[in-house]
Enzyme design. Structure first.
Site, short mmCIF file in Angstrom:
data_model
loop_
_atom_site.label_atom_id
_atom_site.label_comp_id
_atom_site.label_asym_id
_atom_site.label_seq_id
_atom_site.Cartn_x
_atom_site.Cartn_y
_atom_site.Cartn_z
N HIS A 1 -1.58 -9.47 2.79
CA HIS A 1 -2.27 -9.22 1.20
C HIS A 1 -1.05 -9.47 1.05
CE1 HIS A 1 -0.12 -6.17 3.06
NE2 HIS A 1 0.52 -5.52 2.00
N ASP B 1 -2.87 -1.22 -6.32
CA ASP B 1 -1.63 -0.65 -5.61
C ASP B 1 -1.49 1.18 -6.52
OD1 ASP B 1 0.14 -1.61 -3.19
OD2 ASP B 1 0.86 0.35 -3.90
P1 AMP Z 1 3.01 -4.23 2.50
O1 AMP Z 1 4.60 -2.61 2.53
O2 AMP Z 1 3.51 -5.13 1.73
O3 AMP Z 1 2.78 -3.72 3.60
O4 AMP Z 1 2.81 -2.77 1.45
C1 AMP Z 1 1.51 -2.31 1.67
C2 AMP Z 1 0.56 -1.33 0.31
O5 AMP Z 1 -0.41 -0.93 0.43
C3 AMP Z 1 1.88 -0.42 -0.30
O6 AMP Z 1 2.28 -0.95 -2.01
C4 AMP Z 1 1.33 0.45 -0.57
O7 AMP Z 1 1.78 1.90 -1.61
C5 AMP Z 1 -0.57 0.14 -1.00
N1 AMP Z 1 -1.22 0.98 -0.41
C6 AMP Z 1 -1.75 2.07 0.50
N2 AMP Z 1 -2.43 2.80 1.15
C7 AMP Z 1 -3.06 1.80 -0.39
C8 AMP Z 1 -4.60 2.43 -0.80
N3 AMP Z 1 -5.09 2.96 -0.25
N4 AMP Z 1 -5.25 2.06 -2.44
C9 AMP Z 1 -4.07 0.90 -2.95
N5 AMP Z 1 -3.60 0.93 -2.34
C10 AMP Z 1 -2.32 1.22 -0.88
#
Ligand code: AMP
Length: 122
Positions: A105, A34
């Protein structure tokens, strides 16, 4: 399958259009760190197929995709050595689940205590 936005950030990662820090990959699954880690281990495990929600993946994913996903989660917890200390798996799903990225995810949190599961609503 519900509408899938192929411009979401994880779709772009899967197409190699933006970089990621890969922890594990198999035929149907990608696991990467993440970008804003909330614990020492914070890895996201995603199916490579175009599934928006857990329900879409459960209903429309193949047995091969499902087993690959389960194997990938175990491979991540092994690679991160969080098995003995414990870890938490979270899937935020839809609006009430506060899902931000519309590609299903699973968060793998570990390396430090994850606190209470959820705060009681007042
Ligand atoms: P959710 O709130 O469950 O949809 O989690 C989305 C997650 O994606 C968050 O913890 C973000 O920090 C993560 N995230 C967003 N963009 C990226 C990225 N480019 N690479 C890795 N993690 C990401």
């Amino acid at each position: 399958m519900s509408d899938y936005d192929n411009q979401n950030i994880f779709a772009k990662i899967l197409r190699g259009e933006i970089p990621n820090d890969t922890v594990f990959e198999n035929a149907h699954t990608l696991a990467f760190r993440d970008i804003e880690p909330q614990r020492p281990t914070h890895v996201l495990v995603i199916p490579k197929g175009p599934y928006r929600t857990w329900h879409d993946f459960a209903r429309d994913g193949s047995k091969s995709e499902h087993s690959a996903f389960v194997e990938a989660v175990a491979a991540v917890t092994d690679a991160e050595s969080v098995e003995s200390g414990g870890y938490r798996l979270v899937v935020n799903n839809g609006d009430d689940g506060n899902q931000e990225v519309p590609h299903v995810h699973m968060h793998v949190f570990g390396g430090a205590n994850c606190g209470p599961m959820i705060k009681r609503q007042s």
